[in-house]
Structure formats: C-alpha cells, structure tokens
Scaffold this motif. Structure first.
Motif, PDB file in Angstrom:
ATOM      1  N   ARG A  40      11.724   3.830   0.529  1.00  9.50           N
ATOM      2  CA  ARG A  40      10.865   2.807   0.043  1.00  9.50           C
ATOM      3  C   ARG A  40       9.607   3.390  -0.744  1.00  9.50           C
ATOM      4  O   ARG A  40       8.567   3.584   0.005  1.00  9.50           O
ATOM      5  N   SER A  41       9.593   3.450  -1.932  1.00  5.34           N
ATOM      6  CA  SER A  41       8.790   4.263  -2.475  1.00  5.34           C
ATOM      7  C   SER A  41       7.547   2.981  -2.900  1.00  5.34           C
ATOM      8  O   SER A  41       7.836   1.957  -2.941  1.00  5.34           O
ATOM      9  N   ARG A  42       6.402   3.643  -2.841  1.00  2.00           N
ATOM     10  CA  ARG A  42       5.155   2.856  -3.459  1.00  2.00           C
ATOM     11  C   ARG A  42       4.261   3.441  -4.433  1.00  2.00           C
ATOM     12  O   ARG A  42       4.388   2.938  -5.531  1.00  2.00           O
ATOM     13  N   GLY A  43       3.467   4.190  -4.124  1.00  2.00           N
ATOM     14  CA  GLY A  43       2.663   4.810  -5.147  1.00  2.00           C
ATOM     15  C   GLY A  43       3.104   6.105  -5.922  1.00  2.00           C
ATOM     16  O   GLY A  43       3.930   6.537  -5.299  1.00  2.00           O
ATOM     17  N   ALA A  44       2.529   6.283  -6.947  1.00  4.61           N
ATOM     18  CA  ALA A  44       3.254   7.496  -7.786  1.00  4.61           C
ATOM     19  C   ALA A  44       2.438   7.802  -9.023  1.00  4.61           C
ATOM     20  O   ALA A  44       1.378   6.989  -9.324  1.00  4.61           O
ATOM     21  N   GLY A  55      -7.660   1.762 -12.780  1.00  4.47           N
ATOM     22  CA  GLY A  55      -7.049   0.732 -12.026  1.00  4.47           C
ATOM     23  C   GLY A  55      -5.793   0.533 -12.227  1.00  4.47           C
ATOM     24  O   GLY A  55      -5.139   1.465 -12.957  1.00  4.47           O
ATOM     25  N   GLY A  56      -5.085  -0.469 -12.047  1.00  2.00           N
ATOM     26  CA  GLY A  56      -3.751  -0.784 -12.067  1.00  2.00           C
ATOM     27  C   GLY A  56      -2.797  -0.082 -11.263  1.00  2.00           C
ATOM     28  O   GLY A  56      -3.341   0.148 -10.008  1.00  2.00           O
ATOM     29  N   GLY A  57      -1.600   0.259 -11.641  1.00  2.73           N
ATOM     30  CA  GLY A  57      -0.781   0.835 -10.627  1.00  2.73           C
ATOM     31  C   GLY A  57      -0.543   0.034  -9.409  1.00  2.73           C
ATOM     32  O   GLY A  57      -0.889  -1.156  -9.704  1.00  2.73           O
ATOM     33  N   HIS A  58      -0.166   0.604  -8.530  1.00  2.62           N
ATOM     34  CA  HIS A  58      -0.293  -0.167  -7.122  1.00  2.62           C
ATOM     35  C   HIS A  58      -1.040   0.896  -6.026  1.00  2.62           C
ATOM     36  O   HIS A  58      -0.349   1.691  -5.628  1.00  2.62           O
ATOM     37  N   VAL A  59      -2.091   0.424  -5.744  1.00  2.00           N
ATOM     38  CA  VAL A  59      -3.370   1.157  -4.948  1.00  2.00           C
ATOM     39  C   VAL A  59      -3.259   2.642  -5.393  1.00  2.00           C
ATOM     40  O   VAL A  59      -3.313   3.686  -4.557  1.00  2.00           O
ATOM     41  N   SER A  60      -3.004   3.217  -6.603  1.00  2.00           N
ATOM     42  CA  SER A  60      -2.731   4.476  -7.235  1.00  2.00           C
ATOM     43  C   SER A  60      -3.493   4.652  -8.203  1.00  2.00           C
ATOM     44  O   SER A  60      -3.366   4.015  -9.444  1.00  2.00           O
ATOM     45  N   GLY A  61      -4.412   5.780  -8.529  1.00  3.79           N
ATOM     46  CA  GLY A  61      -5.177   6.016  -9.630  1.00  3.79           C
ATOM     47  C   GLY A  61      -5.138   7.256  -9.958  1.00  3.79           C
ATOM     48  O   GLY A  61      -4.829   8.285  -9.123  1.00  3.79           O
ATOM     49  N   GLY A  66       0.767  -1.138   0.005  1.00  3.85           N
ATOM     50  CA  GLY A  66       0.121   0.057  -0.029  1.00  3.85           C
ATOM     51  C   GLY A  66       0.933   1.173  -0.167  1.00  3.85           C
ATOM     52  O   GLY A  66       2.134   1.179  -0.141  1.00  3.85           O
ATOM     53  N   GLY A  67       0.281   2.313   0.207  1.00  2.00           N
ATOM     54  CA  GLY A  67       0.821   3.637   0.148  1.00  2.00           C
ATOM     55  C   GLY A  67       0.734   4.543  -1.427  1.00  2.00           C
ATOM     56  O   GLY A  67       1.587   4.812  -1.807  1.00  2.00           O
ATOM     57  N   GLY A  68      -0.512   4.289  -1.752  1.00  2.00           N
ATOM     58  CA  GLY A  68      -1.059   4.690  -3.077  1.00  2.00           C
ATOM     59  C   GLY A  68      -1.298   6.224  -3.170  1.00  2.00           C
ATOM     60  O   GLY A  68      -1.371   7.135  -1.878  1.00  2.00           O
ATOM     61  N   VAL A  69      -1.521   6.912  -4.162  1.00  3.66           N
ATOM     62  CA  VAL A  69      -1.992   8.150  -4.636  1.00  3.66           C
ATOM     63  C   VAL A  69      -3.010   8.230  -5.426  1.00  3.66           C
ATOM     64  O   VAL A  69      -2.992   7.501  -6.823  1.00  3.66           O
ATOM     65  N   ALA A  70      -3.826   9.144  -5.360  1.00  3.42           N
ATOM     66  CA  ALA A  70      -4.834   9.495  -6.392  1.00  3.42           C
ATOM     67  C   ALA A  70      -4.865  11.121  -6.930  1.00  3.42           C
ATOM     68  O   ALA A  70      -4.596  11.746  -6.054  1.00  3.42           O
TER      69      ALA A  70
END
Length: 518
Positions: free
Chosen positions: A383-387, A458-464, A44-48
């Motif tokens: 430790r990057s996650r969402g982008a 959708g797609g990304g990792h918890v990032s839309g 997790g650690g996403g961004v919209a």
C-alpha cells in the motif's frame, strides 16, 4: 485539436534506446522503516527529499504515522555505488507525522521542514549538519491540532516569510463524522517577523494535496486543492483559490470547470510544450490528466495518452486503482518526462483493488506513455503512499524512494544502461526566498524549442522535494537556459553543457551567474 500530434511535434529529439532498470537498495538503510497506524493514518505516509548537510547527496525524511518519523542521512560514497544511509539522530522525535515539505522558511540558506501531523504541525528550522530546531512558537506559527494532509508554500510580494497553506482532512471532533465531516483549511500569511492568526479557507472538502502554481503565467501563484470525494460525498469539488488580498474561490463565473473526484495527489509539469503546467490528479479510479489550454483553463487529455492508469496492470484484480503521490521525471534521460504513480488500497476497501502495483509510465516519441514498472523491477503491490524521484548517488540518473503503509519503505537505484545526457539546475538568489520558489527555468534546445519548468513547493501527497531540477537531454550536448525570477525579472540566456549540475545565482543588483557544482 489532436493532442498526440502536438506532443510529437514538441518533444521529439534524439532518444536514448534504453530499457529502464532499477535495483533494490533497501540494504543501504540502517533500519527497516514502516508508516503505521490506525484509521487516522489510512492517508498520509509522505517523504521529504532534500540536502540538509551540503554534500550534494539528498537525505530522506520519512513519515512514520503512529511510529516515529525518521531522517536518513545519505552517506553514498560515489556515483554508481551501492546506497548507504545513516540514521539522523539530531532531529526532534515525533509521532503522528503524515508528511513533510522542505523549504527555506527564514531565508538563511539552510533548508527547513514543514511537518504535517495528526496533531500540532511543526516548523523545524535547519541549523546545518542535518540538525533542526522546532521554531513554530518563535515564529508565531499557530500549529493547530488537526488531521493535516496537504501543504504548499509560496512567497507573496513584499514578504520576508513564505505564505503557508495547510489542508486538513476529516474533522476528528465532529460527532456526526466521518462522512460529510470535512475540516476547513488554513492559510498562514506572514505578519511582521513571523506569522499571525491563520486565515480559514472554507469550505473544505477533505484536502489530500495542494499546490501554489502560476498556472496562467500571469506572475501570481494561485492555490489548487485536490479533495477526497469519499468523505465530502456530495456538494464538493476540486478547488482553486485566487490569491488576492482576500483569497477568492474560483467558480463557474470565472471559467472554472467543476471536477469532483476522489482526489489524492497533484503532479505538475509542462508536457504539452505550451509553457504552462499540465497536471495529473491521482484518485480512486482514473489518474486524471489535464492539459493546459494555453490560456487560463484545462482540457482533459485523451484516454489514449496512457496516463490514466485506472486498473492494476498485473494480476487478476479488475477493480479500480487508488493513486497517491504522482511525480514527473525523466528516468532514462531521453529528453521526455516520464511519470511515477504510487498506488495502494486505503486499507481493505472492497470497491478498489487490493494488490495494486505502482506505475512507471515511460513517455514515447509520440507523446504517449507506456507502462514499464514490471520490467524496471518496481511493480510492488504494497500500500504505497508517498514517493520521490531523486538522484541519490550523483550519477545523473533519477532514483526512487517509496513509503508504504504497514510495509517497509522501498529504495531503488536507477541502473539503466545507455541513457541520454542530463543537466541539473537549481535557481538561487541572495536574500529572501533564497531557493527561488515561484521561478521558472526555460531551456532552449538546438532546434529552437523551449521547455519551461516551474519551481514549486507542494503537491504530491504529503511528499515534498527541494533539489536541483533534473533535465534529460537525450543526445543533446549543450543547451541555452534562462530564469524568470519570482520578481518577474528575466536573466540573459546562458549556455550549459550536459553531464553537470549548476546553481543559477541572481545576485544583488540583478546580475545572474551560472555556477558549476562539483
């Protein structure tokens, strides 16, 4: 087939000779934001990224993990100016958030948020002016109480509301877990004026990303699920659900090729020029690149394409990389899609690199990709996650936001000089599915070549993202375009000039109108 030769034939055009540069704009944020928490927030650690107040400047909704999620309102004054964001106060306070996806759930023209959590998920309906209301109960949405880490949405024919797919990670209630304790996934289909009981999609193999995509260009979006082998250990794989009346999991008898990886994120874009989406699947090892075979399957791209990014490209750590969100975007507007990959160790996993820099892979004229994150100024090793790649200041260049685990959120302005021309396009339609999820944009270049772009959620990792589609044009001044709407109807070809954003409206009666956006 020589894929590299194919790439060169399909993407070559006048290119902008420019070295990509980004400037750190974190000073424009009102507070430092960190995605934090224990083992339930290792992932997790996403961004919209989306426009919730209609000013054509994208906002940022960042997951917080054990800390509160935050909405940052974009107040950047003019193209090329330093970024300026305010803290959005009129949004329900939430902890446990892993990520979020913007879409117009109730088709009122205002973007909403599907929020994933460790705990009950939420559907927040936009009220205008970046205000949101929790409307899950009113819509009959069964929020659950799981560890949700993947999402995608599509409009199935005849429905007023979208079908929502939610992927769940490890079953926290399994006393034998966490290994071989992957949870099941959910499909929320509309039922009248809202949602009914969720349909369970099983087996589940610890989903970390999902994407509804018309990958065969057949007019039907199927559901791809990328799964984490670290916890399913064995007997699991990547999945594709065919969206029939009763969803059916594809197998070898359907020509589905079994892939077992430590799957994290999905990036989708037609980079081979055959009109079908190609894929990058991030993982703890190779960032696997799959090319459409032009029919109904995929072949693995050659390693020489340069997108596998399997080891850190700086430093002495030779252990495998861990990729999370990947996203295509033309950051220098030369007409060729580039690729950003957020990297970072799960926590202190000894088998994988600890100092794992993010990738910025710039596509060359021959279709290969070259690492450029160091010279661009974004090769950080948190430790990057969402982008997300998004034009935050409206200057026609894609900027960058990155969410980090246990480190501050990063924000960069694209300051590349000597770039090519650009075009922004957003399909819109009156009534249901107003942002035209499932539509295709086709650009016809002066040489007759056609570029196809699918509108997905959708797609990304918890990032839309829900933004105008950005196209770099290189030295081209005008292109022709058309939209294949979710209904299958095709618009006429229209001409658009460079350096401008447009909304493409499908009106009642089927006519299409191209509207410049100030």
């Amino acid at each position: 087939m020589n894929w590299i030769v194919l790439f060169a034939l399909t993407v070559a055009m006048p290119a902008a000779a420019s070295e990509v540069r980004f400037l750190d704009e974190r000073a424009g944020l009102p507070v430092e934001h960190v995605y934090s928490g224990g083992w339930e927030h290792f992932v997790g650690g996403g961004v919209a990224v989306f426009d919730c107040n209609g000013d054509r400047r994208p906002e940022i909704f960042a997951a917080g993990g054990s800390a509160p999620a935050r909405l940052f309102i974009n107040r950047t004054a003019a193209p090329g100016d330093a970024f300026a964001f305010d803290l959005g106060a009129e949004i329900p306070e939430m902890t446990g958030v892993t990520g979020a996806y913007p879409l117009d759930i109730n088709s009122d023209g205002l973007l909403d948020l599907a929020v994933l959590r460790v705990g009950p998920n939420k559907l927040l309906l936009g009220q205008g002016a970046c205000r949101f209301e929790d409307a899950g109960d009113r819509l009959g949405f069964h929020a659950g109480d799981k560890w949700s880490t993947a999402f995608s949405a599509t409009w199935e024919p005849g429905n007023r509301y979208p079908t929502l797919a939610i992927g769940n990670y490890v079953d926290r209630t399994d006393p034998e877990g966490p290994f071989e304790a992957c949870d099941t996934n959910e499909l929320h289909r509309p039922d009248g004026d809202g949602y009914g009981e969720a349909l369970v999609l099983e087996p589940g193999f610890c989903a970390l990303s999902m994407l509804f995509s018309d990958w065969t260009r057949s007019g039907r979006a199927d559901l791809r699920v990328s799964n984490d082998r670290h916890y399913y250990v064995r007997a699991g794989e990547e999945q594709m659900w065919r969206m029939e009346t009763v969803p059916r999991l594809l197998g070898e008898e359907d020509g589905w090729k079994r892939i077992s990886i430590w799957g994290m994120g999905i990036a989708s874009r037609d980079i081979s020029g055959d009109g079908r989406p190609d894929l990058v699947l991030t993982s703890m090892a190779d960032q696997l690149t799959l090319l459409s075979d032009g029919e109904s399957g995929y072949v693995q791209a050659p390693f020489s394409i340069g997108t596998f990014a399997q080891r850190p490209h700086i430093g002495e750590d030779g252990r495998p990389s861990t990729g999370w969100t990947a996203q295509f975007g033309d950051v220098n507007n030369d007409g060729r899609d580039d690729l950003f990959i957020a990297k970072g160790n799960v926590d202190q996993m000894p088998t994988n690199a600890i100092n794992d820099p993010n990738n910025l892979l710039i596509q060359q004229e021959d279709g290969t990709f070259v690492e450029s994150s160091v010279s661009a100024g974004i090769a950080t090793t948190d430790r990057s996650r969402g982008a997300a790649l998004a034009d935050f200041d409206g200057d026609g260049l894609l900027d960058l936001v990155v969410v980090n685990r246990r480190a501050p959120l990063e924000l960069y302005r694209n300051a590349t000089q000597g770039t090519g021309n650009w075009l922004g396009l957003q399909p819109r339609q009156e009534g249901v599915n107003g942002f035209a999820i499932g539509a295709w944009i086709e650009l016809r270049w002066p040489d007759g070549r056609i570029t196809a772009r699918e509108i997905t959620s959708g797609g990304g990792h918890v990032s839309g993202r829900n933004l105008p589609e950005h196209f770099g044009l290189g030295g081209v001044e005008t292109v022709e375009l058309r939209v294949i709407w979710p209904s299958g109807q095709q618009s006429d070809w229209m001409q658009a000039g460079a350096g401008q954003s447009y909304e493409i409206w499908r009106l009642d009666g089927g006519a299409t109108e191209l509207r410049p956006v100030d």
